[in-house]
Scaffold this motif. Structure first.
Motif, PDB file in Angstrom:
ATOM      1  N   GLU A  70     -42.421  -4.503 -21.448  1.00 47.59           N
ATOM      2  CA  GLU A  70     -42.365  -3.254 -21.162  1.00 47.59           C
ATOM      3  C   GLU A  70     -43.438  -3.318 -19.662  1.00 47.59           C
ATOM      4  O   GLU A  70     -43.118  -2.441 -18.577  1.00 47.59           O
ATOM      5  CB  GLU A  70     -43.256  -2.382 -22.010  1.00 47.59           C
ATOM      6  N   LYS A  71     -44.543  -3.842 -19.657  1.00 46.04           N
ATOM      7  CA  LYS A  71     -45.519  -3.692 -18.506  1.00 46.04           C
ATOM      8  C   LYS A  71     -45.011  -4.229 -17.720  1.00 46.04           C
ATOM      9  O   LYS A  71     -45.051  -3.656 -16.509  1.00 46.04           O
ATOM     10  CB  LYS A  71     -46.552  -4.530 -19.079  1.00 46.04           C
ATOM     11  N   ALA A  72     -44.356  -5.439 -17.414  1.00 42.73           N
ATOM     12  CA  ALA A  72     -43.688  -5.756 -16.330  1.00 42.73           C
ATOM     13  C   ALA A  72     -42.588  -4.958 -15.683  1.00 42.73           C
ATOM     14  O   ALA A  72     -42.559  -4.509 -14.589  1.00 42.73           O
ATOM     15  CB  ALA A  72     -43.028  -7.185 -16.561  1.00 42.73           C
ATOM     16  N   MET A  73     -41.635  -4.567 -16.498  1.00 45.31           N
ATOM     17  CA  MET A  73     -40.499  -3.617 -15.985  1.00 45.31           C
ATOM     18  C   MET A  73     -41.081  -2.198 -15.509  1.00 45.31           C
ATOM     19  O   MET A  73     -40.906  -1.740 -14.264  1.00 45.31           O
ATOM     20  CB  MET A  73     -39.600  -3.339 -17.054  1.00 45.31           C
ATOM     21  N   ASP A  74     -42.038  -1.640 -16.202  1.00 42.16           N
ATOM     22  CA  ASP A  74     -42.845  -0.562 -15.796  1.00 42.16           C
ATOM     23  C   ASP A  74     -43.445  -0.586 -14.437  1.00 42.16           C
ATOM     24  O   ASP A  74     -43.412   0.275 -13.386  1.00 42.16           O
ATOM     25  CB  ASP A  74     -43.797   0.107 -16.929  1.00 42.16           C
ATOM     26  N   LEU A  82     -38.616 -16.444  -3.115  1.00 43.76           N
ATOM     27  CA  LEU A  82     -39.981 -16.880  -2.670  1.00 43.76           C
ATOM     28  C   LEU A  82     -41.105 -16.587  -3.802  1.00 43.76           C
ATOM     29  O   LEU A  82     -41.087 -15.573  -4.302  1.00 43.76           O
ATOM     30  CB  LEU A  82     -40.522 -15.987  -1.387  1.00 43.76           C
ATOM     31  N   LEU A  83     -41.908 -17.582  -3.966  1.00 47.88           N
ATOM     32  CA  LEU A  83     -42.860 -17.229  -5.079  1.00 47.88           C
ATOM     33  C   LEU A  83     -43.846 -16.263  -4.210  1.00 47.88           C
ATOM     34  O   LEU A  83     -43.776 -16.473  -2.883  1.00 47.88           O
ATOM     35  CB  LEU A  83     -43.761 -18.620  -4.930  1.00 47.88           C
ATOM     36  N   THR A  84     -44.384 -15.622  -4.967  1.00 47.46           N
ATOM     37  CA  THR A  84     -45.205 -14.256  -4.370  1.00 47.46           C
ATOM     38  C   THR A  84     -46.709 -14.307  -4.956  1.00 47.46           C
ATOM     39  O   THR A  84     -47.836 -14.292  -4.413  1.00 47.46           O
ATOM     40  CB  THR A  84     -44.405 -13.047  -4.114  1.00 47.46           C
ATOM     41  N   TYR A  85     -46.657 -14.306  -6.376  1.00 46.76           N
ATOM     42  CA  TYR A  85     -47.909 -14.549  -7.069  1.00 46.76           C
ATOM     43  C   TYR A  85     -47.378 -15.048  -8.625  1.00 46.76           C
ATOM     44  O   TYR A  85     -46.722 -14.502  -9.332  1.00 46.76           O
ATOM     45  CB  TYR A  85     -48.437 -13.158  -7.349  1.00 46.76           C
ATOM     46  N   MET A  86     -47.815 -16.288  -8.784  1.00 47.40           N
ATOM     47  CA  MET A  86     -47.290 -16.995  -9.894  1.00 47.40           C
ATOM     48  C   MET A  86     -47.825 -16.580 -11.013  1.00 47.40           C
ATOM     49  O   MET A  86     -48.841 -15.794 -11.263  1.00 47.40           O
ATOM     50  CB  MET A  86     -47.672 -18.611  -9.870  1.00 47.40           C
ATOM     51  N   SER A  87     -47.312 -17.140 -12.235  1.00 46.47           N
ATOM     52  CA  SER A  87     -47.364 -16.534 -13.688  1.00 46.47           C
ATOM     53  C   SER A  87     -48.852 -17.155 -14.389  1.00 46.47           C
ATOM     54  O   SER A  87     -49.433 -16.352 -15.295  1.00 46.47           O
ATOM     55  CB  SER A  87     -46.293 -16.462 -14.600  1.00 46.47           C
ATOM     56  N   ALA A 136     -45.047 -11.880 -14.969  1.00 41.43           N
ATOM     57  CA  ALA A 136     -45.206 -10.728 -15.864  1.00 41.43           C
ATOM     58  C   ALA A 136     -46.401 -10.819 -16.184  1.00 41.43           C
ATOM     59  O   ALA A 136     -46.956  -9.673 -16.917  1.00 41.43           O
ATOM     60  CB  ALA A 136     -44.116 -11.085 -16.835  1.00 41.43           C
ATOM     61  N   THR A 137     -47.111 -11.763 -16.255  1.00 33.46           N
ATOM     62  CA  THR A 137     -48.602 -11.767 -16.843  1.00 33.46           C
ATOM     63  C   THR A 137     -49.633 -10.883 -15.877  1.00 33.46           C
ATOM     64  O   THR A 137     -50.786 -10.826 -16.143  1.00 33.46           O
ATOM     65  CB  THR A 137     -49.164 -13.389 -16.929  1.00 33.46           C
ATOM     66  N   TYR A 138     -49.218 -10.633 -14.700  1.00 38.31           N
ATOM     67  CA  TYR A 138     -50.082  -9.652 -13.954  1.00 38.31           C
ATOM     68  C   TYR A 138     -49.337  -8.529 -13.347  1.00 38.31           C
ATOM     69  O   TYR A 138     -48.821  -8.300 -12.284  1.00 38.31           O
ATOM     70  CB  TYR A 138     -50.283 -10.540 -12.530  1.00 38.31           C
ATOM     71  N   PRO A 139     -48.996  -7.599 -14.233  1.00 39.62           N
ATOM     72  CA  PRO A 139     -48.519  -6.207 -14.013  1.00 39.62           C
ATOM     73  C   PRO A 139     -49.063  -5.481 -12.757  1.00 39.62           C
ATOM     74  O   PRO A 139     -48.251  -4.942 -11.922  1.00 39.62           O
ATOM     75  CB  PRO A 139     -48.574  -5.538 -15.073  1.00 39.62           C
ATOM     76  N   ASP A 140     -50.287  -5.528 -12.664  1.00 39.52           N
ATOM     77  CA  ASP A 140     -50.890  -4.940 -11.583  1.00 39.52           C
ATOM     78  C   ASP A 140     -50.319  -5.758 -10.249  1.00 39.52           C
ATOM     79  O   ASP A 140     -50.143  -4.824  -9.257  1.00 39.52           O
ATOM     80  CB  ASP A 140     -52.581  -5.051 -11.614  1.00 39.52           C
ATOM     81  N   LYS A 141     -50.348  -6.694 -10.167  1.00 42.17           N
ATOM     82  CA  LYS A 141     -49.855  -7.553  -8.925  1.00 42.17           C
ATOM     83  C   LYS A 141     -48.242  -7.014  -8.685  1.00 42.17           C
ATOM     84  O   LYS A 141     -47.849  -6.776  -7.509  1.00 42.17           O
ATOM     85  CB  LYS A 141     -49.905  -9.014  -9.035  1.00 42.17           C
ATOM     86  N   ILE A 142     -47.637  -6.865  -9.720  1.00 41.94           N
ATOM     87  CA  ILE A 142     -46.154  -6.527  -9.363  1.00 41.94           C
ATOM     88  C   ILE A 142     -46.165  -5.112  -8.988  1.00 41.94           C
ATOM     89  O   ILE A 142     -45.292  -4.897  -8.062  1.00 41.94           O
ATOM     90  CB  ILE A 142     -45.301  -6.444 -11.013  1.00 41.94           C
ATOM     91  N   ARG A 143     -46.973  -4.434  -9.459  1.00 40.18           N
ATOM     92  CA  ARG A 143     -46.991  -2.991  -8.906  1.00 40.18           C
ATOM     93  C   ARG A 143     -47.249  -2.806  -7.419  1.00 40.18           C
ATOM     94  O   ARG A 143     -46.606  -2.407  -6.671  1.00 40.18           O
ATOM     95  CB  ARG A 143     -48.065  -2.047  -9.591  1.00 40.18           C
ATOM     96  N   GLU A 144     -48.495  -3.734  -7.094  1.00 36.78           N
ATOM     97  CA  GLU A 144     -48.807  -3.618  -5.664  1.00 36.78           C
ATOM     98  C   GLU A 144     -47.816  -4.185  -4.937  1.00 36.78           C
ATOM     99  O   GLU A 144     -47.534  -3.836  -3.717  1.00 36.78           O
ATOM    100  CB  GLU A 144     -50.024  -4.537  -5.535  1.00 36.78           C
ATOM    101  N   ILE A 145     -47.217  -5.284  -5.416  1.00 33.25           N
ATOM    102  CA  ILE A 145     -46.200  -6.129  -4.437  1.00 33.25           C
ATOM    103  C   ILE A 145     -44.850  -5.215  -4.505  1.00 33.25           C
ATOM    104  O   ILE A 145     -43.964  -4.992  -3.332  1.00 33.25           O
ATOM    105  CB  ILE A 145     -45.698  -7.418  -5.132  1.00 33.25           C
ATOM    106  N   HIS A 146     -44.485  -4.457  -5.458  1.00 30.60           N
ATOM    107  CA  HIS A 146     -43.148  -3.498  -5.604  1.00 30.60           C
ATOM    108  C   HIS A 146     -43.398  -2.261  -4.461  1.00 30.60           C
ATOM    109  O   HIS A 146     -42.635  -1.984  -3.780  1.00 30.60           O
ATOM    110  CB  HIS A 146     -43.167  -3.055  -7.043  1.00 30.60           C
ATOM    111  N   GLU A 147     -44.579  -1.929  -4.353  1.00 29.09           N
ATOM    112  CA  GLU A 147     -44.894  -0.879  -3.430  1.00 29.09           C
ATOM    113  C   GLU A 147     -44.717  -1.381  -2.171  1.00 29.09           C
ATOM    114  O   GLU A 147     -44.062  -0.662  -1.288  1.00 29.09           O
ATOM    115  CB  GLU A 147     -46.403  -0.734  -3.355  1.00 29.09           C
ATOM    116  N   ILE A 148     -44.648  -2.778  -1.482  1.00 32.93           N
ATOM    117  CA  ILE A 148     -44.340  -3.244  -0.490  1.00 32.93           C
ATOM    118  C   ILE A 148     -42.882  -3.230  -0.229  1.00 32.93           C
ATOM    119  O   ILE A 148     -42.226  -3.110   0.484  1.00 32.93           O
ATOM    120  CB  ILE A 148     -45.112  -4.319  -0.204  1.00 32.93           C
TER     121      ILE A 148
END
Ligand code: XMP
Length: 259
Positions: A219-223, A139-144, A187-199
């Motif tokens: 690096e940023k996307a994976m971290d 599913l798309l969750t936050y596009m790049s 990957a252009t939004y690492p903060d969003k990745i972090r927030e979504i990963h929390e869920i």
């Protein structure tokens, strides 16, 4: 075995979490044979560094699903990789179902869908088909892209929580509840990745496009919590795609726990 388990196993075996976006610029449709040859040759030169290949309209439109693209999907499978169709399904359920059935019939292991259309008479039918065939739905969750905030970033009144919240947070919760096989977060939004990963934790893996050509950094996307990286032009348009893919894989190897 489920799509999620299969891609994890291949990533571990190939020591790579890279999904190749097999995209090329517009070609004169009369010369689509050249496009097919190009796609096949890039695929042959980079497959050892990948866990899957994502195909988009760049190839489906000029080559056709059951002619050129199905042959590429067979080739992807012969090389031991999985094939993902980036069709961003976004219609009423009965139409979504037919589209999904065609792509699964062409051999695709998973496809990408848009949660904006909702569950009932929206995405529910494709989850049913996918479960029956043991294929995946991502599913798309936050596009790049830059405008992603206009849709995925909107503040909404969430009918499930009866409170205001971000659209993408609601989509992440739906990915969990609907049992999605992956969530796409740029990957252009690492903060969003972090927030979504929390869920999502490790229950729904994050697929992250936008590395390189769109400005995202590995690096940023994976971290931040991305599990799989989707990479297109950075590899497909490189002077030496094989060398580029190999170096990319080497650069992420130490970051991925393939266990
Ligand atoms: P590049 O060349 O930018 O290609 O590495 C990226 C590929 O991924 C697609 N793309 C997305 N697909 N959600 C998706 O499902 C996204 O947010 C997204 N951003 C990029 C893009 O169409 C291309 O195939």
């Amino acid at each position: 075995m489920s799509f999620r388990a299969r891609i994890k196993e291949i990533a571990k075996k190939n020591e790579s979490n890279i999904v190749l976006a097999l995209d090329f610029p517009f070609h004169n449709p009369e010369k689509r044979g050249e496009l097919f040859d190009k796609a096949q040759s890039v695929l042959e030169s980079v497959y050892p560094y990948m866990c899957a290949v994502k195909i988009n309209h760049h190839l489906v439109l000029p080559l056709g699903t059951f002619e050129g693209v199905q042959q590429l999907v067979e080739k992807i499978h012969e090389e031991g990789l999985l094939a993902i169709m980036d069709c961003k399904l976004n219609d009423i359920g009965s139409t979504n179902q037919v589209i999904a059935e065609y792509y699964y019939a062409a051999g695709f292991d998973a496809l990408i869908a848009n949660p904006f259309v909702g569950w009932e008479e929206g995405l529910q039918p494709i989850f049913s088909v996918a479960r029956k065939l043991k294929r995946g739905v991502i599913l798309l969750t936050y596009m790049s892209h830059r405008g992603a905030n206009e849709g995925y970033g909107q503040t909404i009144y969430d009918l499930e929580t009866n409170a205001k919240g971000a659209q993408y947070i609601s989509f992440a919760r739906k990915a969990l509840r609907w049992g999605a096989d992956g969530a796409v977060v740029g990957a252009t939004y690492p903060d969003k990745i972090r927030e979504i990963h929390e869920i999502l934790k490790e229950k729904v893996p994050i697929y992250s496009p936008g590395i390189g050509a769109q400005g995202g950094a590995v690096e940023k996307a994976m971290d931040a919590g991305a599990n799989y990286l989707i990479v297109g032009r950075e590899i497909t348009l490189a002077d030496n795609p094989s060398d580029k893919a190999k170096r990319l894989k080497e650069s992420i190897k130490h970051k991925v726990a393939f266990g």
